[in-house]
Structure formats: C-alpha cells, structure tokens
Scaffold this motif. Structure first.
Motif, PDB file in Angstrom:
ATOM      1  N   ASN A 225      30.653  52.683  55.110  1.00  0.00           N
ATOM      2  CA  ASN A 225      31.725  51.688  54.990  1.00  0.00           C
ATOM      3  C   ASN A 225      32.406  51.416  56.328  1.00  0.00           C
ATOM      4  N   LEU A 226      31.594  51.394  57.373  1.00  0.00           N
ATOM      5  CA  LEU A 226      32.102  51.205  58.726  1.00  0.00           C
ATOM      6  C   LEU A 226      32.125  49.731  59.119  1.00  0.00           C
ATOM      7  N   GLN A 227      33.240  49.317  59.717  1.00  0.00           N
ATOM      8  CA  GLN A 227      33.356  47.994  60.319  1.00  0.00           C
ATOM      9  C   GLN A 227      33.703  48.173  61.790  1.00  0.00           C
ATOM     10  N   ILE A 228      32.850  47.672  62.669  1.00  0.00           N
ATOM     11  CA  ILE A 228      33.104  47.752  64.106  1.00  0.00           C
ATOM     12  C   ILE A 228      33.808  46.472  64.548  1.00  0.00           C
ATOM     13  N   ILE A 229      34.875  46.640  65.329  1.00  0.00           N
ATOM     14  CA  ILE A 229      35.625  45.491  65.836  1.00  0.00           C
ATOM     15  C   ILE A 229      35.562  45.524  67.358  1.00  0.00           C
ATOM     16  N   THR A 230      35.013  44.475  67.930  1.00  0.00           N
ATOM     17  CA  THR A 230      34.848  44.413  69.381  1.00  0.00           C
ATOM     18  C   THR A 230      34.910  42.957  69.828  1.00  0.00           C
ATOM     19  N   LEU A 231      35.359  42.740  71.046  1.00  0.00           N
ATOM     20  CA  LEU A 231      35.363  41.383  71.605  1.00  0.00           C
ATOM     21  C   LEU A 231      34.000  41.021  72.169  1.00  0.00           C
ATOM     22  N   ASP A 232      33.133  42.018  72.332  1.00  0.00           N
ATOM     23  CA  ASP A 232      31.741  41.798  72.765  1.00  0.00           C
ATOM     24  C   ASP A 232      31.665  40.954  74.034  1.00  0.00           C
ATOM     25  N   LEU A 233      32.452  41.299  75.023  1.00  0.00           N
ATOM     26  CA  LEU A 233      32.465  40.559  76.284  1.00  0.00           C
ATOM     27  C   LEU A 233      31.191  40.823  77.083  1.00  0.00           C
ATOM     28  N   GLU A 234      30.846  39.895  77.945  1.00  0.00           N
ATOM     29  CA  GLU A 234      29.644  40.046  78.767  1.00  0.00           C
ATOM     30  C   GLU A 234      29.740  41.250  79.694  1.00  0.00           C
ATOM     31  N   CYS A 235      30.962  41.613  80.090  1.00  0.00           N
ATOM     32  CA  CYS A 235      31.146  42.731  81.017  1.00  0.00           C
ATOM     33  C   CYS A 235      31.170  44.091  80.308  1.00  0.00           C
ATOM     34  N   SER A 236      31.084  44.079  79.001  1.00  0.00           N
ATOM     35  CA  SER A 236      31.075  45.334  78.243  1.00  0.00           C
ATOM     36  C   SER A 236      29.644  45.673  77.847  1.00  0.00           C
ATOM     37  N   PRO A 237      29.319  46.978  77.724  1.00  0.00           N
ATOM     38  CA  PRO A 237      30.161  48.140  77.985  1.00  0.00           C
ATOM     39  C   PRO A 237      30.209  48.473  79.477  1.00  0.00           C
ATOM     40  N   CYS A 238      31.310  49.124  79.865  1.00  0.00           N
ATOM     41  CA  CYS A 238      31.450  49.489  81.277  1.00  0.00           C
ATOM     42  C   CYS A 238      31.939  50.926  81.462  1.00  0.00           C
ATOM     43  N   PHE A 239      32.196  51.623  80.386  1.00  0.00           N
ATOM     44  CA  PHE A 239      32.744  52.978  80.464  1.00  0.00           C
ATOM     45  C   PHE A 239      31.763  53.920  81.165  1.00  0.00           C
ATOM     46  N   PRO A 240      32.227  54.795  82.070  1.00  0.00           N
ATOM     47  CA  PRO A 240      33.628  55.117  82.378  1.00  0.00           C
ATOM     48  C   PRO A 240      34.226  54.325  83.537  1.00  0.00           C
ATOM     49  N   LYS A 241      33.461  53.399  84.142  1.00  0.00           N
ATOM     50  CA  LYS A 241      33.981  52.615  85.270  1.00  0.00           C
ATOM     51  C   LYS A 241      34.720  51.388  84.739  1.00  0.00           C
ATOM     52  N   VAL A 242      35.892  51.632  84.194  1.00  0.00           N
ATOM     53  CA  VAL A 242      36.658  50.588  83.513  1.00  0.00           C
ATOM     54  C   VAL A 242      37.539  49.851  84.513  1.00  0.00           C
ATOM     55  N   CYS A 243      37.573  48.523  84.414  1.00  0.00           N
ATOM     56  CA  CYS A 243      38.397  47.730  85.325  1.00  0.00           C
ATOM     57  C   CYS A 243      39.874  47.863  84.958  1.00  0.00           C
ATOM     58  N   ALA A 244      40.750  47.544  85.890  1.00  0.00           N
ATOM     59  CA  ALA A 244      42.193  47.667  85.679  1.00  0.00           C
ATOM     60  C   ALA A 244      42.692  46.682  84.616  1.00  0.00           C
ATOM     61  N   GLU A 245      42.048  45.518  84.521  1.00  0.00           N
ATOM     62  CA  GLU A 245      42.521  44.490  83.592  1.00  0.00           C
ATOM     63  C   GLU A 245      42.180  44.815  82.132  1.00  0.00           C
ATOM     64  N   SER A 246      41.039  45.438  81.913  1.00  0.00           N
ATOM     65  CA  SER A 246      40.560  45.812  80.564  1.00  0.00           C
ATOM     66  C   SER A 246      40.679  44.667  79.551  1.00  0.00           C
ATOM     67  N   PRO A 247      40.042  43.516  79.804  1.00  0.00           N
ATOM     68  CA  PRO A 247      40.120  42.402  78.849  1.00  0.00           C
ATOM     69  C   PRO A 247      39.515  42.745  77.486  1.00  0.00           C
ATOM     70  N   CYS A 248      38.621  43.730  77.451  1.00  0.00           N
ATOM     71  CA  CYS A 248      38.005  44.130  76.181  1.00  0.00           C
ATOM     72  C   CYS A 248      38.989  44.834  75.251  1.00  0.00           C
ATOM     73  N   LEU A 249      40.176  45.196  75.786  1.00  0.00           N
ATOM     74  CA  LEU A 249      41.193  45.881  74.983  1.00  0.00           C
ATOM     75  C   LEU A 249      42.419  45.000  74.757  1.00  0.00           C
ATOM     76  N   ASP A 250      42.256  43.708  74.908  1.00  0.00           N
ATOM     77  CA  ASP A 250      43.363  42.765  74.682  1.00  0.00           C
ATOM     78  C   ASP A 250      43.872  42.916  73.248  1.00  0.00           C
ATOM     79  N   PRO A 251      45.122  43.365  73.034  1.00  0.00           N
ATOM     80  CA  PRO A 251      45.598  43.652  71.676  1.00  0.00           C
ATOM     81  C   PRO A 251      45.670  42.425  70.774  1.00  0.00           C
TER      82      PRO A 251
END
Length: 264
Positions: A225-251
């Motif tokens: 019963n899992l639902q994944i929620i992601t913005l699926d940006l072209e720059c993702s995934p990038c972990f652990p080299k995460v940019c300062a802006e982190s647009p993928c985590l826009d609330p």
C-alpha cells in the motif's frame, strides 16, 4: 541443518530491505546468523527469519563452519549497491539467484492497545538533513487532515528530537517491535525517505513517502500500500551531493503532488 552467515550493515531501511532474502533463505532450510544492528534484525528474528544476531565481525563468529557466507560490503564480498537503477531488493535476488517469492507484508500482529489506532502517523524526519524539506509541508498536511476530520499524531525518533519544538502532539519511539505492532493499527502513514517510513510500509498500512534527492527506484520500501511522492526532476537523484537550493524538496510542490494521491 545448513548454516548461513549473512552481513549487510546499514540503517533501519537498509536492513528491512534485506528481510525478503532472509525469508527465502529460511524457507530453503538454512539456519541463519546475521551481523548487523541487533535492534533492527530482532524484527526478522521475531517472525522466524533469523536465528542468531551479532553486532560485529567477531572472529569467533566468522571462523565457525558455514555452508554459505553472504557479505554485502564495499570492503570485500558482494558490492552492496546496484550499478544501474533497479530496486535494491531485485538486485539482491538477481545476484544471489534466488526465487523472488516473499511476503509483501511483515507478518507481525497489531497491538490491541495502540497510540496510533485509526490515526494518521506523520514523520517529518530522516537520518540525513539533506532529505528533509521545510516543515511547511507537514503544516499543510496537518491542515488537510483537519479538514477531512482525521486524527493524526507525529512520531519522534532519536534523530528527530527537533520535532518536539514544533508540536506537542507526538509519540516518542522507544522499541521497534512495539512500533511495528502499533503501526499495524494506524489508518495511514505520511513521511520522508527514512527507516521509519520503510517500517510503516512493510507492516502493510497505507503509506505515503516523499522522495527528493534520493533514488526512489533503488530505495523505495517494501509494501502493498505504498505511494511514492516525488517531483521527478531531471536533476534527481543527486544524493549525497545535494545542491543548496534543493528544488526537489519544494514543500508547496510536494504538497500538491500529495493531494493527487491522498486517498485516505
């Protein structure tokens, strides 16, 4: 009885993702000794998939006679990460050439008296701050749940003590087995890419997990019963080299994606 020594060190989520392999090996008649975090592997022991648990690479354990040793490690053995974007559980099974017939739900009973009964569980934390969006996301989720007339509660783990400064409506995690059994009684769970989210999904309740810089294809939880929620940006995934802006985590944008799937 045939004996296996199994090693895959990691956090709670990493450990839970090895459980299907242990389940299948146990069905094949092995006695299984694991090396890892005892508090995590006790869940596998509780359901009968592990026989012995050791916290470290003790010589007296390593030197015992085993029919098979399975070591997922960067320092020898099987490399612990796939070289392409496939789910880590699929990677384990393909490498070990095992039949992929395993439980989608951790076979553990729910508690009669549970702090989460018929409530929505919220978990805004993660082992890495790079995975955590602004708390605004969960404030918006709170508003949504209130409008729906749904009761909710936050869970706070060792790495999430900061949540206590933002809400008085929380339950603090002390014991993983208790937590797993208590989760079974919940109406649903909403959280980030964390071990607690993996546990919620694995016990079978409706689970919504926000993924930002980490790879949901490789690291998503087990569960029906899992639902994944992601913005699926072209720059993702990038972990652990995460940019300062982190647009993928826009609330704001993550909340809008949540609304599309929020069938609570």
């Amino acid at each position: 009885m045939k004996k296996i020594l199994f090693y895959r060190r990691g956090g709670l989520g990493d450990t839970l993702l090895t459980f299907p392999v242990l389940e299948v090996l146990k069905k094949q008649g092995y006695r299984i000794a694991v090396i890892g975090v005892k508090a995590y592997y006790r869940l596998a022991q509780k359901v009968g998939w592990v026989d012995e648990i050791y916290e470290d690479l003790y010589p007296q354990v390593l030197n015992r006679p085993y029919d098979l040793k399975i070591f997922f490690s960067k320092n020898g053995g099987i490399y612990p990460f796939p070289d392409k974007r496939i789910w880590i559980v699929d990677y384990y099974f393909r490498y070990l050439k095992l039949p992929q017939i395993y439980s989608q739900t951790l076979p553990i009973e729910g508690l009669k008296e549970s702090p989460f009964k018929n409530r929505i569980i919220l978990h805004p934390g993660s082992g890495s701050p790079k995975k955590i969006p602004e708390f605004l996301l969960f404030r918006k989720i709170e508003e949504f749940l209130k409008k729906k007339g749904m009761d909710y509660i936050y869970v706070v783990g060792e790495a999430d003590q900061w949540v206590k400064d933002l809400t008085s409506n929380f339950w603090e995690i002390e014991d993983l087995e208790f937590l797993a059994k208590a989760f079974k009684t919940a109406r649903g769970f909403i959280g980030l890419d964390s071990g607690i989210s993996h546990l919620a999904s694995y016990v079978g309740i409706k689970t919504f997990v926000f993924f930002g810089p980490t790879d949901y294809i490789v690291w998503h939880p087990i569960g029906p019963n899992l639902q994944i929620i992601t913005l699926d940006l072209e720059c993702s995934p990038c972990f652990p080299k995460v940019c300062a802006e982190s647009p993928c985590l826009d609330p704001e944008k993550l909340f809008l994606q949540f609304l599309k799937k929020a069938d609570l």
